[in-house]
Design an enzyme around this catalytic site. Structure first.
Site, PDB file in Angstrom:
ATOM      1  CD  GLU A  93       9.052   3.839   6.643  1.00  0.00           C
ATOM      2  OE1 GLU A  93       8.914   2.632   6.788  1.00  0.00           O
ATOM      3  OE2 GLU A  93       9.040   4.413   5.544  1.00  0.00           O
ATOM      4  CB  CYS A 126       4.492  11.106   3.195  1.00  0.00           C
ATOM      5  SG  CYS A 126       3.587   9.554   3.210  1.00  0.00           S
ATOM      6  CB  CYS A 133      -0.945  -1.127   8.048  1.00  0.00           C
ATOM      7  SG  CYS A 133      -2.542  -0.644   7.319  1.00  0.00           S
ATOM      8  CB  CYS A 137      -2.858  -3.683   0.668  1.00  0.00           C
ATOM      9  SG  CYS A 137      -4.266  -2.710   1.235  1.00  0.00           S
ATOM     10  CB  CYS A 140       1.029  -2.484   1.271  1.00  0.00           C
ATOM     11  SG  CYS A 140       1.543  -1.165   2.370  1.00  0.00           S
ATOM     12  CB  CYS A 356       4.445   3.220   3.440  1.00  0.00           C
ATOM     13  SG  CYS A 356       4.125   4.855   3.807  1.00  0.00           S
TER      14      CYS A 356
END
Ligand code: SAH
Length: 379
Positions: A93, A126, A133, A137, A140, A356
């Protein structure tokens, strides 16, 4: 046939290629200027090269390698989320936020004042640094995807070029800010990230003072960044006010705890007028109390830093709630009373899932989301 991708190569690498092709070194500069400066996406459109050379390059598998916009979602607030397809079919993205700014323009003026430039030519992009990832976290959405792979420098630059082309905007004349706050942890893909920074500055024309990289706290790379001749500003995702809480929310804190993280922040060599940014995602009843705010004050006291407060952008699979606006204001007040500049990030593109991982995840489930909610709300 061997494929050669141009996007991501620097001048030295292009000069080597030109030599392999039996071409003079100035071809490297022509190609560099075409793919980064003019953002051309095919060899055929590089008219500065002789037609014969163009067809020879085409025949020998040389490609620009620009990523494609697969889907786009336009928010009522002007935010556009792009789902960008890479050559192996993976997607990331990239988010376009018109008039988004990080509160400081980098040239010392406050955001919102631009005496010489039209307001409309200001925006923030962005970008993603990885597919998914690896940093887990808890709040997230990208974390839920896991990490598939690193992006190449060309794929990072390519996201920016694709969005600039689509928006018909050209730096440095149009003022574009860049934040490495999309999917992924830039400091776990450090070499490609830093190479993309150099290409974006020297080739695409975005000054490094308009770029910010955000890290979950990969401490050794904070020291590395400080040594770079060309580097973005640094943002650190703090998100908790003590080790116990931070380890729960960001397990990476076990490896690099707050003591190590804050020590790295203290050692970070800031340029004149530069500030560090600490990002703090507020989770209702978890890290948003007055006690938490006072702990943050103690943690970062004495640092030349500001704090960006972001109320949680909720999403499917995220077990936290967004605090009420007065809770966020109260947190901000405590920081400001302690002389710490604190800004509330207005959520961008809520209606299109603009934080995100949201876009990619919702696209994967049926059809993603940058938490870079970048516009300052009231102080
Ligand atoms: N991996 C890097 C960059 C990507 S995340 C980092 O951790 O900094 C960019 C920012 O979005 C981080 O500050 C992160 O804490 C924040 N963020 C992540 N999930 C969020 C959510 N659901 N709502 C609001 N902000 C979020």
């Amino acid at each position: 046939m061997k494929q050669t991708i141009i996007l991501g190569l620097d001048i030295a690498e292009l000069t080597e290629l030109a030599q392999e092709w039996g071409e003079p070194p100035f071809r490297a500069r022509q190609i560099f200027e075409s793919v980064y400066g003019q953002r051309l996406t095919s060899i055929d459109s590089i008219f500065t090269l002789p037609a014969k050379l163009r067809s020879r390059l085409n025949q020998s598998g040389v490609e620009v390698g620009a990523p494609l916009i697969e889907k786009k979602f336009v928010s009522s607030d002007g935010t556009v989320r792009y789902l960008i397809a890479l050559s192996d079919g993976q997607t990331v993205e990239t988010v376009w936020m018109p008039e988004g700014d990080d509160g400081e323009t980098g040239d010392g003026t406050e955001a919102g004042e631009s005496p010489t430039r039209a307001r409309m030519s200001r925006a923030t992009i962005c970008v993603s640094s990885q597919v998914g990832c690896a940093v887990a976290c808890r709040f997230c959405l990208t974390a839920l995807l896991g990490v598939k792979r690193n992006l190449t420098a060309g794929e990072i630059v390519g996201q920016v070029c694709a969005v600039l082309n689509h928006q018909q905007v050209s730096p440095p004349n149009d003022r574009v800010n860049l934040v490495f706050m999309g999917m992924g942890e830039p400091f776990l893909n450090y070499d490609n990230f830093i190479k993309s920074v150099r290409l974006l500055k020297d080739g695409v024309g975005i000054p490094e003072s308009r770029m910010t990289v955000s890290t979950a706290g990969i401490v050794p790379r904070i020291y590395d960044l400080g040594l770079e001749a060309t580097r973005p500003k640094l943002a650190i995702s703090l998100n908790a006010s003590n080790d116990g809480l931070r380890t729960k929310l960001m397990p990476i804190n076990r490896k690099w705890n707050l003591e190590k993280l804050i020590a790295a922040a203290k050692d970070f060599p800031l340029r004149p007028r530069e500030k560090l940014t600490f990002e703090y995602v507020l989770l209702n009843g978890v890290n948003d109390s007055a006690v938490n705010a006072r702990e943050v004050v103690e943690l970062i006291r004495g640092l030349r830093a500001k704090v960006n407060l972001i109320a949680l952008n909720p999403g499917p699979g995220i077990d936290f709630e967004t605090p009420a606006p007065d809770k966020v204001l109260e947190f901000q007040k405590i920081l400001i009373a302690a002389d710490i500049p604190a800004f509330i990030r207005r959520p961008r593109g809520r209606d299109i899932y603009a934080a995100c991982g949201q876009l990619k995840r919702t696209v994967e489930m049926s059809s993603a989301y940058c938490h870079a909610s970048l516009t300052d709300g009231p102080r």
